[in-house]
Scaffold this motif. Structure first.
Motif, PDB file in Angstrom:
ATOM      1  N   UNK A   1       0.851  -1.211   0.050  1.00 21.55           N
ATOM      2  CA  UNK A   1       0.243   0.050  -0.085  1.00 21.55           C
ATOM      3  C   UNK A   1       0.748   1.333   0.066  1.00 21.55           C
ATOM      4  N   UNK A   2       0.425   2.082  -0.937  1.00 19.54           N
ATOM      5  CA  UNK A   2       1.143   3.764  -1.025  1.00 19.54           C
ATOM      6  C   UNK A   2       0.328   4.726  -0.374  1.00 19.54           C
ATOM      7  N   UNK A   3       0.760   5.381   0.310  1.00 24.87           N
ATOM      8  CA  UNK A   3       0.126   6.651   0.869  1.00 24.87           C
ATOM      9  C   UNK A   3       0.946   7.714   1.249  1.00 24.87           C
ATOM     10  N   UNK A   4       0.602   9.114   1.101  1.00 20.49           N
ATOM     11  CA  UNK A   4       1.112  10.081   1.577  1.00 20.49           C
ATOM     12  C   UNK A   4       1.393  10.001   2.941  1.00 20.49           C
ATOM     13  N   UNK A   5       2.442  10.512   3.444  1.00 19.49           N
ATOM     14  CA  UNK A   5       2.788  10.594   4.622  1.00 19.49           C
ATOM     15  C   UNK A   5       1.852  11.448   5.627  1.00 19.49           C
ATOM     16  N   UNK A   6       1.290  12.312   5.291  1.00 19.01           N
ATOM     17  CA  UNK A   6       0.590  13.362   6.121  1.00 19.01           C
ATOM     18  C   UNK A   6      -0.756  13.705   5.464  1.00 19.01           C
TER      19      UNK A   6
ATOM     20  N   UNK B   1      -4.909  12.648   4.840  1.00 18.64           N
ATOM     21  CA  UNK B   1      -5.893  12.029   5.558  1.00 18.64           C
ATOM     22  C   UNK B   1      -7.155  11.667   4.434  1.00 18.64           C
ATOM     23  N   UNK B   2      -8.160  11.224   5.369  1.00 20.73           N
ATOM     24  CA  UNK B   2      -9.503  11.040   4.399  1.00 20.73           C
ATOM     25  C   UNK B   2      -9.145   9.923   3.339  1.00 20.73           C
ATOM     26  N   UNK B   3      -8.088   9.282   3.317  1.00 18.53           N
ATOM     27  CA  UNK B   3      -7.985   8.271   2.389  1.00 18.53           C
ATOM     28  C   UNK B   3      -7.395   8.659   0.958  1.00 18.53           C
ATOM     29  N   UNK B   4      -7.185  10.108   0.814  1.00 20.51           N
ATOM     30  CA  UNK B   4      -6.702  10.822  -0.271  1.00 20.51           C
ATOM     31  C   UNK B   4      -5.317  10.297  -0.671  1.00 20.51           C
ATOM     32  N   UNK B   5      -5.330   9.830  -1.734  1.00 21.71           N
ATOM     33  CA  UNK B   5      -3.844   9.335  -2.341  1.00 21.71           C
ATOM     34  C   UNK B   5      -3.420   8.127  -1.920  1.00 21.71           C
ATOM     35  N   UNK B   6      -4.371   7.128  -1.338  1.00 20.30           N
ATOM     36  CA  UNK B   6      -4.038   5.734  -0.778  1.00 20.30           C
ATOM     37  C   UNK B   6      -4.254   5.069  -2.162  1.00 20.30           C
ATOM     38  N   UNK B   7      -3.141   4.116  -2.238  1.00 16.73           N
ATOM     39  CA  UNK B   7      -3.417   3.015  -3.272  1.00 16.73           C
ATOM     40  C   UNK B   7      -3.006   1.396  -2.895  1.00 16.73           C
ATOM     41  N   UNK B   8      -3.886   0.838  -2.914  1.00 19.41           N
ATOM     42  CA  UNK B   8      -3.828  -0.581  -2.386  1.00 19.41           C
ATOM     43  C   UNK B   8      -3.324  -1.661  -3.729  1.00 19.41           C
ATOM     44  N   UNK B   9      -3.030  -2.879  -3.227  1.00 17.16           N
ATOM     45  CA  UNK B   9      -2.990  -3.743  -4.474  1.00 17.16           C
ATOM     46  C   UNK B   9      -1.388  -3.581  -5.217  1.00 17.16           C
ATOM     47  N   UNK B  10      -0.441  -3.019  -4.846  1.00 12.41           N
ATOM     48  CA  UNK B  10       0.637  -2.545  -5.460  1.00 12.41           C
ATOM     49  C   UNK B  10       1.528  -4.043  -5.544  1.00 12.41           C
TER      50      UNK B  10
END
Length: 315
Positions: free
Chosen positions: A60-65, A67-76
């Motif tokens: 899973x890749x996500x911005x470090x700071x 929230x609200x699930x913005x920019x989160x990508x799963x299944x990489x």
């Protein structure tokens, strides 16, 4: 209160919770389980790719700071997956340039709302999805569900998001017609902000899972109003559960307006805790508390009237 951040949380707790990595370090220092992962700058794609290939499991890749699930990508799992995710997460990483690459933990996504040191409500969040009827295409099912979603007091603000890359990895396209009762996941993160649905499960979760959420709030000094996100293997056991993050300004509408289940009065619990911390007993029938309740009710009625007026204009 400022937006949804209450004075129950200290400035230090807020600073810690703004950083997913610092939150993880505090949790691990307290001996609490979190997913393995690394922090990367946006110019470290090659290092990220080497990590994904070495792990050998979806990430899973996500911005470090953010929230609200913005920019989160799963299944990489592949280089192409990572490149697409890198672009998505990078666009969302506004406050800080770093990204967090973590192992993907499968299970049930749970939000536990802790006020003071007490669990007030629990919800699970389903990822954005449609259910086939054997007649309509995925695109038509998305349109139909969005019309229903537009009538919900909470979900209307967050439209269904279709992650085409996720569909493609599953061998699906928007024109496909799912068979009856087939569930088609449209987006990876189980987040209402990206089209998910919130379901109240208060009273259905094992006490050890609730205690894990309370321990997470204790691990961060000054955090007395938080939404702790857990990934659990089952609602009946804490075995295999991990803490994903602790939110200092949790969206209380998740509990006040569930898509399914009973509403829970988080706002009331927060007001009670604020009064108690100021020296007033919880549920004290004071004029001050009554005035707060009247103001909140007037604001809620005004919001409903505005929502109704907007819908009439749209019609």
């Amino acid at each position: 209160m400022k937006k949804e951040t209450s004075t129950l949380n200290s400035p230090e707790a807020i600073s810690i919770c703004r950083s997913k990595q610092l939150t993880k370090e505090m949790l691990r220092a307290a001996g609490l389980p979190t997913p393995d992962g690394i922090v990367l700058r946006q110019d470290q794609f090659d290092e990220a790719l080497a990590h994904v290939q070495a792990v050998g499991r979806p990430s899973v890749l996500k911005p470090l700071s953010q929230g609200r699930g913005e920019g989160v990508v799963c299944g990489i799992a592949t280089e192409d997956d990572l490149r697409a995710a890198w672009e998505t997460a990078g666009r969302a990483a506004r406050r800080a340039p770093e990204l967090l690459l973590e192992e993907q933990i499968e299970g049930i996504d749970i939000r536990v709302s802790v006020v003071g040191r007490r669990v007030v409500a629990v919800a699970t969040r389903l990822p954005s999805h449609v259910v086939g009827d054997g007649r309509r295409s995925i695109a038509e099912l998305v349109e139909l569900k969005q019309r229903r979603r537009d009538q919900h007091a909470y979900l209307a603000k967050s439209p269904l998001t279709v992650e085409r890359a996720l569909l493609a990895r599953a061998g699906r396209a928007l024109h496909d017609v799912p068979v009856a009762n087939e569930v088609v996941v449209l987006n990876g993160p189980s987040n209402v902000g990206t089209g998910g649905e919130n379901v109240d499960v208060t009273g259905l979760v094992h006490a050890d899972l609730l205690n894990l959420a309370v321990d997470a709030s204790r691990a961060i000094p000054g955090l007395r109003n938080t939404g702790v996100d857990l990934m659990a293997q089952d609602l009946d056991t804490v075995d295999g559960a991990v803490i994903l993050e602790a939110n200092f300004c949790p969206d209380i509408r998740v509990h006040h307006h569930p898509a399914y289940g009973r509403p829970r009065d988080i706002a009331g619990a927060i007001v009670d805790e604020m009064l108690a911390s100021a020296g007033a007993p919880a549920r004290w029938p004071s004029r001050r508390r009554a005035r707060h309740v009247r103001v909140v009710r007037r604001l809620a009625r005004a919001a409903r009237r505005r929502l109704s007026a907007d819908r009439r204009l749209q019609e």
